[in-house]
Scaffold this active site. Structure first.
Site, mmCIF file in Angstrom:
data_model
loop_
_atom_site.group_PDB
_atom_site.id
_atom_site.type_symbol
_atom_site.label_atom_id
_atom_site.label_comp_id
_atom_site.label_asym_id
_atom_site.label_seq_id
_atom_site.Cartn_x
_atom_site.Cartn_y
_atom_site.Cartn_z
ATOM 1 C CB VAL A 362 -0.908 0.145 1.403
ATOM 2 C CG1 VAL A 362 -1.893 1.256 1.152
ATOM 3 C CG2 VAL A 362 -1.591 -1.276 1.387
ATOM 4 C CG ASP A 473 6.129 -5.828 -13.360
ATOM 5 O OD1 ASP A 473 5.444 -6.142 -14.651
ATOM 6 O OD2 ASP A 473 5.834 -5.539 -12.363
#
Length: 693
Positions: A362, A473
């Protein structure tokens, strides 16, 4: 010898064999030497009288004289001489023009010392042996190289020369311990005043000589290129030792001529010093320690491997005057995090709102109470980890804390919460991610704006590849933007350091829409080309405002790629048939239809791309990884130099930051995440298990 006329002086008797004929073989000399061990006493104590002290050998032990002795009195010499071997009788000043012929057994001796007549003292220039190497001192005078096999007899010759130069002397009995087996204590007829005067003169001579300067690792070839400060060199002092005391010295190796920057230590015992300021080992002259900058090397362990116990001491030299110091050098600022100071508490930050929540953690928008700076706080997910710290977060911290580049997001520090499972990374705050911006735009980016973004992205990827890191990524949601037009690469959870030769890695990396075809086909040996394919997909997405290949599974993704770029074969992609997934049969597509998506001139409002731009895109999406363009070559592509030129960062469009409520209700068309795919496959919840299970 002159020492015989001042009774009480008796030197060591060393058997030396002479070569009477040039053609006598070495074996004959050794045989003759073995049969007559008592012949040819050592009468060459005055040899090399004018040379500086060097390494001496006696009974297998090496002795070093740390300072030169005064030159002996030159004698006129006559007659012919023969070639000399190390340890043979020499006369005169010890220069290469003097020598002595072999002694005969019937010659008279005084106090056990054989005397050499003047007629036998000169050598024939035709038979004179060339002495090498030759050392030139600072004054231009030529000095002969030291003979490493001379014994302790040179020390005796020093005392003999002092006695020879004085007319009256005070007998001094010096009972010295024998050096090696077969040597008895010496009785020296030396004047105390003369010895003290000789030592003073020798210290003056030492100060006039040139000494090599100490130098630390900052001036070596391993130092940073930015460290261009002027380094201060501290000359190393020598400790003066009397001729008699030098007999009892320990062994040391002979020091050759130093190269530039070589550290030389002229101490009598084998030791090394470790500077507490720079952490650089400065060892003896026969050691060559090089510490490569940037390597994590334990200095204590490296020293213990090279030196015995007790030899690694801080300035372990004889006396304070022999201590060498490494000066402190001012270094240029560098990327460095001091973990020894401890981590700050998360309570020192004020939470403002939640930015995003993804697979890896988060992200919060917070304010630093100490400085008032707005930063991003990324919490590391720990609830699924049972064996320690998450590997993905550990890699991300390690890479981001060591990198510093304008196109890579900066991690400022790591902070902790109330318990050991609350770990946060403090990162610079960026207002947007590229995917969210494109979804709020009504029109796609123009070519000049795409050039500005692609230049920043290519520079960041080039920096990663130059430092042997694969991102693995790259996608639009992992590219951050701010209102100053700056683009930064983030989310290094799947990144890996690679090397040469390549090692096999998992093929389940890179989000599906941006995954290279070799990964989709099961290749485990891959390199930087997988990141370049992702850049091609991102470039197409920037131009079209939508994903280029939006497959739902691995097979569907390959099918969409082959329908657009054509089906590969061995001619287009050498080694294609050997890949694990090449056995799957796809529809035959012979033509490349990529140009249909990006027209040079569009009348329907579709994305436009010039010929140079299409060439760059096509080279980024090349099937063969070996032929795929690199980041460095892409930066030099002509597309970035043609009109329209890349737009300046200051003129890039800006967008208001989304609040927490807008982000919560915003529906993103998200591509499957590679880690979520792996978890689903492990749990058996994925109906389409792809090509490999």
């Amino acid at each position: 010898m002159a020492a015989g006329s001042h009774g009480g002086y008796r030197g060591y008797e060393v058997a030396r064999e002479r070569e009477h004929d040039v053609g006598v073989s070495r074996r004959s000399k050794e045989h003759y030497h073995h049969r007559h061990p008592s012949r040819h006493r050592d009468s060459e104590r005055r040899r090399d009288g004018g040379r500086s002290g060097g390494r001496e050998l006696s009974n297998g032990y090496s002795h070093r004289r740390d300072s030169p002795r005064p030159p002996p009195r030159r004698r006129p010499s006559e007659g012919r001489t023969e070639d000399r071997e190390p340890g043979e009788v020499s006369g005169g000043s010890g220069s290469e023009r003097s020598g002595e012929r072999p002694m005969k057994t019937g010659e008279p001796r005084e106090n056990g010392v054989t005397r050499v007549s003047k007629e036998e003292a000169k050598m024939s220039p035709s038979k004179k042996r060339k002495q090498s190497p030759v050392i030139w001192d600072r004054n231009g005078s030529k000095r002969q190289a030291r003979d490493p096999v001379r014994g302790i007899r040179e020390v005796d010759a020093v005392v003999a020369e002092i006695i020879m130069h004085q007319s009256h002397s005070l007998p001094v009995m010096s009972s010295l311990s024998s050096i090696g087996d077969g040597h008895s204590p010496m009785i020296l007829d030396v004047s105390v005043d003369k010895v003290q005067e000789y030592e003073k003169n020798r210290i003056v001579d030492e100060e006039e000589e040139g000494y090599p300067t100490m130098r630390n690792i900052l001036t070596s070839r391993w130092a940073d290129a930015g460290d261009e400060e002027e380094n201060v060199f501290v000359p190393k002092k020598k400790k003066s030792v009397s001729p008699v005391d030098s007999i009892e010295r320990g062994s040391t190796k002979k020091v050759t001529s130093p190269e530039s920057g070589e550290v030389l230590v002229y101490n009598s015992v084998r030791s090394s010093s470790r500077s507490s300021d720079s952490g650089v080992l400065q060892g003896s002259a026969n050691r060559d320690l090089e510490v490569e900058k940037g390597d994590n090397i334990d200095v204590e362990e490296a020293a213990d491997d090279d030196y015995p116990a007790g030899h690694l001491l801080d300035s372990d030299f004889e006396g304070e005057d022999c201590r060498s110091e490494t000066p402190e050098c001012t270094r240029s600022p560098r990327r460095c995090i001091n973990m020894l100071q401890g981590c700050r508490s998360v309570d020192e930050f004020e939470r403002l709102n939640t930015i995003n929540e993804g697979t890896y953690g988060v992200v919060f928008r917070v304010r630093d109470k100490r400085t008032g700076e707005i930063v991003a706080l990324k919490k590391v997910k720990m609830e699924k980890e049972r064996e320690g710290f998450p590997l993905t977060s550990l890699r991300e911290m390690n890479i981001l804390l060591s990198f510093h580049h304008p196109s890579i997001v900066e991690v400022k520090e790591v902070v902790v919460g109330s318990n050991d499972r609350d770990i946060f990374m403090v990162m610079e705050y960026m207002e947007h991610d590229l995917k969210g911006v494109m979804e709020t735009m009504k029109q796609p980016y123009s070519q000049s704006e795409v050039k500005c973004l692609m230049l920043q992205l290519l520079e960041g990827v080039k920096y990663l590849h130059d430092n042997w890191v694969l991102h693995r990524d790259l996608k639009t949601s992992n590219l951050l933007l701010n209102n100053r037009g700056e683009l930064k690469i983030c989310d290094f959870g799947l990144s890996r350091q690679y090397g040469s030769p390549l090692k096999p890695y998992t093929q389940l990396v890179v989000t599906l829409w941006y995954r290279a075809p070799e990964l989709l086909l099961g290749a485990k040996d891959y390199s930087t080309a997988i990141d370049m394919w992702s850049l091609g997909c991102i470039m197409g997405e920037l131009l079209s405002k939508g994903p280029l290949f939006n497959g739902k599974s691995e097979i569907d993704q390959l099918d969409k790629i082959f329908r657009t770029l054509g089906t590969p074969d061995e001619n287009i992609w050498p080694g294609y048939s050997k890949l694990p997934g090449a056995t799957v049969k796809f529809g035959k597509q012979t033509h490349n239809r990529l140009r249909d998506k990006f027209r040079a001139v569009s009348f329907t409002g579709g994305p436009m791309l010039s010929e140079a731009g299409f060439d760059l895109l096509n080279r980024l999406l090349t099937y063969d990884p070996e032929k795929r363009i690199s980041a460095e070559d892409a930066l030099n592509h002509e597309w970035f130099r043609e009109l329209p030129l890349p737009r300046s960062k200051d003129f890039m469009p800006t967008f208001p930051a989304l609040n927490e409520q807008d982000r919560r209700f915003k529906k993103h068309m998200k591509s499957p995440d590679p880690l979520e795919e792996q978890r689903m496959k492990e749990q058996g919840n994925n109906g389409d298990r792809g090509l490999f299970g």
